[in-house]
Write a protein that holds these residues in place. Structure first.
Motif, PDB file in Angstrom:
ATOM      1  N   SER A 169      20.310  23.193  41.795  1.00  0.00           N
ATOM      2  CA  SER A 169      20.270  21.759  41.516  1.00  0.00           C
ATOM      3  C   SER A 169      20.434  21.523  40.016  1.00  0.00           C
ATOM      4  N   ASP A 199      17.141  13.475  36.978  1.00  0.00           N
ATOM      5  CA  ASP A 199      16.202  12.482  37.494  1.00  0.00           C
ATOM      6  C   ASP A 199      14.899  12.561  36.713  1.00  0.00           C
ATOM      7  N   VAL A 200      14.158  11.455  36.734  1.00  0.00           N
ATOM      8  CA  VAL A 200      13.000  11.364  35.846  1.00  0.00           C
ATOM      9  C   VAL A 200      11.934  12.419  36.146  1.00  0.00           C
ATOM     10  N   SER A 201      11.737  12.779  37.420  1.00  0.00           N
ATOM     11  CA  SER A 201      10.694  13.772  37.713  1.00  0.00           C
ATOM     12  C   SER A 201      11.126  15.157  37.221  1.00  0.00           C
ATOM     13  N   ILE A 202      12.414  15.441  37.294  1.00  0.00           N
ATOM     14  CA  ILE A 202      12.945  16.722  36.826  1.00  0.00           C
ATOM     15  C   ILE A 202      12.980  16.735  35.296  1.00  0.00           C
ATOM     16  N   GLN A 203      13.279  15.579  34.718  1.00  0.00           N
ATOM     17  CA  GLN A 203      13.303  15.428  33.272  1.00  0.00           C
ATOM     18  C   GLN A 203      11.962  15.846  32.661  1.00  0.00           C
ATOM     19  N   ALA A 204      10.872  15.435  33.310  1.00  0.00           N
ATOM     20  CA  ALA A 204       9.545  15.796  32.808  1.00  0.00           C
ATOM     21  C   ALA A 204       9.344  17.305  32.849  1.00  0.00           C
ATOM     22  N   GLN A 205       9.825  17.952  33.915  1.00  0.00           N
ATOM     23  CA  GLN A 205       9.695  19.416  34.007  1.00  0.00           C
ATOM     24  C   GLN A 205      10.424  20.098  32.857  1.00  0.00           C
ATOM     25  N   ASN A 208       8.682  19.544  29.468  1.00  0.00           N
ATOM     26  CA  ASN A 208       7.507  20.402  29.359  1.00  0.00           C
ATOM     27  C   ASN A 208       7.903  21.839  29.052  1.00  0.00           C
TER      28      ASN A 208
ATOM     29  N   GLU B  43      14.970   8.357  43.157  1.00  0.00           N
ATOM     30  CA  GLU B  43      15.812   9.328  42.463  1.00  0.00           C
ATOM     31  C   GLU B  43      17.122   9.497  43.214  1.00  0.00           C
ATOM     32  N   SER B 258       5.849  10.630  35.130  1.00  0.00           N
ATOM     33  CA  SER B 258       6.896  11.452  34.523  1.00  0.00           C
ATOM     34  C   SER B 258       7.539  10.782  33.316  1.00  0.00           C
ATOM     35  N   ARG B 268       1.622  17.430  27.308  1.00  0.00           N
ATOM     36  CA  ARG B 268       2.515  17.709  28.435  1.00  0.00           C
ATOM     37  C   ARG B 268       2.660  16.476  29.309  1.00  0.00           C
ATOM     38  N   LEU B 269       3.842  16.285  29.836  1.00  0.00           N
ATOM     39  CA  LEU B 269       4.023  15.223  30.800  1.00  0.00           C
ATOM     40  C   LEU B 269       3.502  15.713  32.133  1.00  0.00           C
ATOM     41  N   GLN B 271       4.144  16.279  35.660  1.00  0.00           N
ATOM     42  CA  GLN B 271       5.424  16.353  36.357  1.00  0.00           C
ATOM     43  C   GLN B 271       5.206  16.417  37.861  1.00  0.00           C
ATOM     44  N   ILE B 272       6.238  16.009  38.604  1.00  0.00           N
ATOM     45  CA  ILE B 272       6.215  16.239  40.049  1.00  0.00           C
ATOM     46  C   ILE B 272       6.792  17.634  40.256  1.00  0.00           C
ATOM     47  N   ARG B 291       5.819  18.334  47.712  1.00  0.00           N
ATOM     48  CA  ARG B 291       5.663  18.129  46.270  1.00  0.00           C
ATOM     49  C   ARG B 291       4.377  17.371  45.961  1.00  0.00           C
TER      50      ARG B 291
END
Lengths: 342, 325
Positions: A169, A199-205, A208, B43, B258, B268-269, B271-272, B291
């Motif tokens: 992905s 995507d925003v959730s992946i962006q945070a990963q 980090n 998303e 996020s 740290r953010l 995260q999901i 998740r």
């Protein structure tokens, strides 16, 4: 003082654009000439990054932020100016001489779909920089082991090492790109919009992960982005660019609390925010960015600036250091007090 | 209470692919009232764009609307034929697409593309249509509108093109505008101009708008109500205020967490974990459970129904969150 990892002085990059000769033909002074059409993408930009520091380069599309990043990485050759990486001048080196420099500096790209070779397995992709640097002195088993270690560090497991990029992905591909940049243990990573395709959730990963790696390896980042909330999260210092000029630099807290250049103020107030309390409607600008083919006289921002006055059209403001840190290129801020050393 | 302008009931849009049946939209219900902006958030892969295409009858094979109703102004438009649908499209319902570079025809002038809408949907003569086009271009903030009518799309910048696309959408006086990521391709200073323009137009004309976006910040500034989508299902819906301040579904909460906040900068953010699952192999149970930090055995057994939680909030979760953000 410690030596900066990256020190750029008066970097200029202009591109000649390939319009046909007949479009460019002009009669000038009785002669038929075809002057080249020049885009001034970067106009005398200076910046420096200390070890372990994150400098964010912010601006809208076409402001030259990616060109600065790519010129420092020597994907483009600079038109003029100095680029020092860890004290070594690299702006005039050729590709062969640049190879040892690439051990200090690596790049992460915006588009995780276009920046990985679709025909290479990912274990080969991540180890490619190290293989190139090691001059074939590493055994293949060492190389494989190192590749798996790198992938593990960015959160991918050993079974995935033999897969091809299309099996991942967007977020995973960006992890692969980061692992590749890490392979030679660089001091500086140039990240050109590394999370804007995600995507925003992946962006945070990914953000980090980048912060963890900075702590672990003592990395410095030149982080190019248009997203102010991401920049606020990751940067120590911020440099704002407009139309190829640097208009303001400041520490993160200072820039977000008290932006000084009218463009920075407009940029901050235009950014949508989920927190209602933070919405500031006051500084609104109209119109769009002028063409870099035809820069306005004087200040680059005067055509959209709500505070522009006569002097702005005549004289181009210099980027001057300010009381309290940072520097601003604006005539409203260029009255440097006598006592203040420049 | 007045009947909503658009009422989606259990909409199902499926795509038959070689890899299996993709339920891109799987039982989505929400409504839009006149003068209201409803944000569809989620998303990539959430199904938000497919909902927009389904409403306009623009789903091409292998996709098809497999069930449910799309009630517009009291009648179900999902069963209309192509000929009847053409009268709805452009006149009753208009669409603003994401990419202003590709949604205009490059070989026709702006004026001709604008005129087409009026020619098809009104009885105005040529002079009257031209005046209306000029006025519309001025309304969306394009200066020198009269001369601009004869320009081609490539002579405009991205922001200007999106203004033209919005002008076209508003020309026929549509009562519902579907805006699919209208500002995603634009710079932030231009984005704020376009968003202001769209909100003003909705306020002035009393039209309804569905704003499809991945950007929660845009939605929270624009929308009156929000519908959050995940894997083709509505996981949460309610008034924007409440969804942003005290989301009930862990996915909405995760999305909000996020986003890097300028107020409190954490090291740290939150995260999901993981990624969006393959929509073809979802099986039974909640599609977010893999998740979710609050997942229980029940979540794998039974798919949660959308149910009222508190205030205006409906959430599809067995264990909705109670605390405020």
């Amino acid at each position: 003082m410690t030596q900066p990892v990256l020190d750029v002085r008066n970097l200029v990059k202009s591109f000649t654009v390939g319009d046909g000769i007949f479009d460019r033909l002009r009669f000038t002074g009785g002669k038929l000439l075809a002057p080249p059409k020049v885009v001034n993408a970067v106009n005398s930009v200076s910046l420096s990054i200390a070890p372990g520091e994150v400098l964010a380069l912010v601006g809208e599309s076409g402001c030259g932020k990616s060109t600065v990043a790519k010129t420092i990485a020597r994907i483009h050759a600079p038109t003029s100016g100095e680029i020092r990486i860890d004290g070594k001048e690299v702006s005039c080196l050729n590709q062969k001489e640049l190879r040892p420099v690439r051990r200090e500096l690596q790049m992460i790209f915006q588009d995780p779909y276009a920046s990985l070779n679709p025909r290479q397995r990912i274990k080969d992709i991540v180890i490619e920089p190290l293989r190139a640097q090691s001059d074939r002195r590493m055994s293949s088993s060492d190389i494989d082991a190192e590749a798996i270690k790198l992938l593990a560090r960015v959160g991918l497991n050993a079974e995935q090492a033999n897969r091809y990029p299309h099996q991942f992905s967007g977020g995973q591909r960006q992890r692969i790109g980061i692992a590749r940049a890490l392979s030679v243990r660089p001091k500086l990573i140039i990240a050109d919009e590394p999370v804007s395709a995600l995507d925003v959730s992946i962006q945070a990963q990914i953000l980090n992960l980048m912060m963890d790696l900075r702590d672990e390896f003592g990395l410095s980042y030149l982080f190019v982005s248009h997203d102010l909330s991401v920049v606020h999260h990751i940067a120590d210092r911020v440099a704002v660019m407009y139309l190829g000029f640097m208009v303001e630099t400041a520490s993160r807290d200072q820039l977000f609390a008290t932006p000084r250049h009218p463009y920075t103020q407009a940029l901050l107030s235009a950014a949508p925010n989920v927190d209602k309390a933070l919405r500031k409607p006051q500084a609104e600008i109209t119109g769009e960015v002028p063409s870099a083919l035809n820069l306005p006289s004087g200040c680059c921002f005067r055509t959209r600036c709500p505070l522009a006055f006569a002097r702005c059209a005549v004289e181009r403001p210099a980027l001057l250091p300010q009381r309290g840190g940072g520097s601003v290129a604006c005539h409203l801020h260029d009255t440097v007090p006598e006592a203040f050393p420049t | 209470m007045a009947e909503p302008l658009l009422d989606l009931r259990e909409l199902q849009t499926h795509f038959q692919t070689f890899g299996g049946l993709v339920k891109a939209v799987d039982g989505v219900s929400f409504n839009v009232k006149a003068g209201e902006i409803v944000g569809l958030v989620g998303e990539s892969g959430g199904g938000k764009s497919v909902i927009g295409f389904s409403i306009l009858g623009l789903v091409d094979p292998p996709g098809r609307i497999a069930g449910g109703e799309i009630r517009f102004d009291g009648r179900d438009i999902s069963k209309l034929g192509e000929r009847e649908m053409r009268n709805v499209r452009g006149r009753d319902i208009a669409m603003v697409f994401q990419d202003p570079m590709t949604s205009l025809n490059p070989v026709y002038t702006i004026g001709r593309q604008m005129d087409e809408v009026l020619r098809l949907h009104t009885n105005l003569d040529e002079a009257a249509r031209r005046i209306r086009c000029i006025r519309m271009l001025e309304d969306v903030g394009i200066s020198g509108a009269e001369s601009r009518l004869d320009a081609y799309p490539h002579q405009f910048s991205g922001g200007m093109r999106q203004r033209v696309v919005i002008a076209i959408a508003l020309l026929a006086g549509s009562r519902l505008i579907i805006a699919d990521e209208p500002t995603t391709a634009l710079d932030v200073t231009v984005q704020s101009q376009i968003l202001k323009l769209m909100r003003r137009q909705v306020q002035e004309t009393g039209a309804a708008m569905i704003l499809i976006t991945h950007d929660l910040a845009v939605v929270s500034e624009m929308a009156d109500r929000v519908v959050v989508l995940y894997c083709g299902k509505v996981v949460e819906r309610g008034l924007t205020e409440e969804v942003i301040r005290s989301p009930a579904h862990p996915y909405t909460r995760g999305l909000l967490d996020s986003i890097p906040r300028i107020t409190d900068r954490q090291r740290r953010l939150r995260q999901i974990p993981g990624t969006v699952p393959d929509i073809r192999t979802l099986g039974a149970g909640c599609s977010f459970r893999g998740r979710c930090a609050h997942a229980q055995p029940l979540c794998a057994e039974r798919s949660p129904e959308l149910a009222p939680v508190r205030g205006s909030l409906d959430a599809a979760c067995h264990f909705p969150l109670q605390e405020t953000l």
